[in-house]
Design a protein around this motif. Structure first.
Motif, mmCIF file in Angstrom:
data_model
loop_
_atom_site.group_PDB
_atom_site.id
_atom_site.type_symbol
_atom_site.label_atom_id
_atom_site.label_comp_id
_atom_site.label_asym_id
_atom_site.label_seq_id
_atom_site.Cartn_x
_atom_site.Cartn_y
_atom_site.Cartn_z
ATOM 1 N N PHE B 7 40.157 42.272 42.260
ATOM 2 C CA PHE B 7 38.846 41.724 41.917
ATOM 3 C C PHE B 7 37.912 42.715 41.235
ATOM 4 C CE2 PHE B 7 39.774 38.748 45.593
ATOM 5 C CZ PHE B 7 40.216 37.751 44.737
ATOM 6 N N LEU B 105 35.783 35.919 38.848
ATOM 7 C CA LEU B 105 36.774 35.945 39.927
ATOM 8 C C LEU B 105 37.824 34.867 39.713
ATOM 9 C CD1 LEU B 105 34.551 36.529 43.064
ATOM 10 C CD2 LEU B 105 36.269 38.057 42.164
ATOM 11 N N GLN B 106 37.350 33.676 39.309
ATOM 12 C CA GLN B 106 38.279 32.580 39.040
ATOM 13 C C GLN B 106 39.278 32.964 37.960
ATOM 14 O OE1 GLN B 106 35.375 29.584 38.413
ATOM 15 N NE2 GLN B 106 35.961 28.415 40.205
ATOM 16 N N VAL B 109 41.871 35.213 39.475
ATOM 17 C CA VAL B 109 42.792 34.477 40.336
ATOM 18 C C VAL B 109 43.758 33.653 39.494
ATOM 19 C CG1 VAL B 109 42.959 32.660 42.071
ATOM 20 C CG2 VAL B 109 41.253 34.437 42.318
#
Lengths: 136, 119
Positions: B7, B105-106, B109
């Motif tokens: 992250f 962050l998305q 991921v």
């Protein structure tokens, strides 16, 4: 306070409850604004909530509560009205000590601050939901 | 700890954004409390403190160490220093920045997910 870490839902929710108490006192003040009494002591006096901060020592989060509801020091006004059945021996009645214009202003302010807290709650809720559904 | 491999800085930024949202919500909640002093923290300094390589601290203490009182534009008689226009603007700005961090962050991921799936 036992729990210094208040969540945003605690903060906004309890602030909304406090604003609702304030709205209720305004409503009862407005309802009693035109009531009269035969004595000065018996006349209605406006009710005012006393707001107090809850928490705030640690991490800076704080909410609000209504510590007490007190009668205001707005004096009841004497009016000569001999026809009124409640009038004293001189024909005077005492009108409730309520500032109607002030109460209306207070009502508007209460409504706006309640709305602000609702908005905070909605924003926090949608952001939390976005975070929960992160992988999508 | 300072460098999260997946992250990066965004994990800490999201925690700090969430913390700042609580503090701004506290200010808005206390808009009518006499004597309440509005608080806020310096996001940049808090993020620097939380992500410093030499001595990283937790996000909670990073926020606490950079906390300060808001200077009101126009002080009110009851000692309350909450100015709704300021707090609402900062709250909206912070919410937007939270969403921005969240989309970073998305991105991370979904990158890892697509690598795992091999599609």
């Amino acid at each position: 306070m036992a729990n210094p870490n208040l969540s945003i839902f605690d903060i906004a929710g309890r602030a909304m409850s406090a604003q609702l108490v304030r709205l209720s006192t305004t409503a009862s003040n407005m309802a009693n604004a035109n009531s009269v009494s035969g004595t000065k002591d018996g006349a209605f006096r406006a009710l005012k909530p006393v707001f107090q901060t809850v928490g705030g020592e640690k991490a800076g989060t704080a909410t609000v509560k209504v510590a007490s509801v007190v009668a205001s020091n707005t004096e009841p006004t004497q009016r000569h009205d001999p026809g009124n059945p409640l009038a004293d021996k001189d024909g005077n009645v005492w009108e409730a000590g309520v500032d109607s214009a002030g109460e209306l202003v207070e009502m508007m302010e209460t409504a706006r601050q309640y709305q602000n807290n609702v908005q905070v709650l909605q924003t926090a809720k949608s952001l939390t939901l976005d975070t929960l559904r992160m992988e999508k | 700890m300072a460098d999260d491999p997946l992250f990066g800085i965004h994990g800490k930024a999201l925690a700090l954004r969430s913390q700042r949202m609580s503090i701004l919500a506290s200010n808005i909640a206390n808009a009518a409390t006499p004597g309440f002093k509005a608080k806020d923290f310096d996001f940049q300094k808090a993020l620097d403190a939380a992500s410093s390589k030499a001595a990283p601290v937790g996000t909670a203490s990073a926020a606490e160490s950079t906390m300060g009182y808001r200077v009101p534009l126009q002080p009110s008689l009851d000692g309350n220093t909450v100015e709704l226009s300021t707090e609402q603007t900062l709250f909206a700005e912070n919410a937007l920045q939270y969403k921005t961090t969240l989309s970073f962050l998305q991105g991370r991921v979904s990158t890892v997910l697509s690598a795992l799936k091999g599609e």
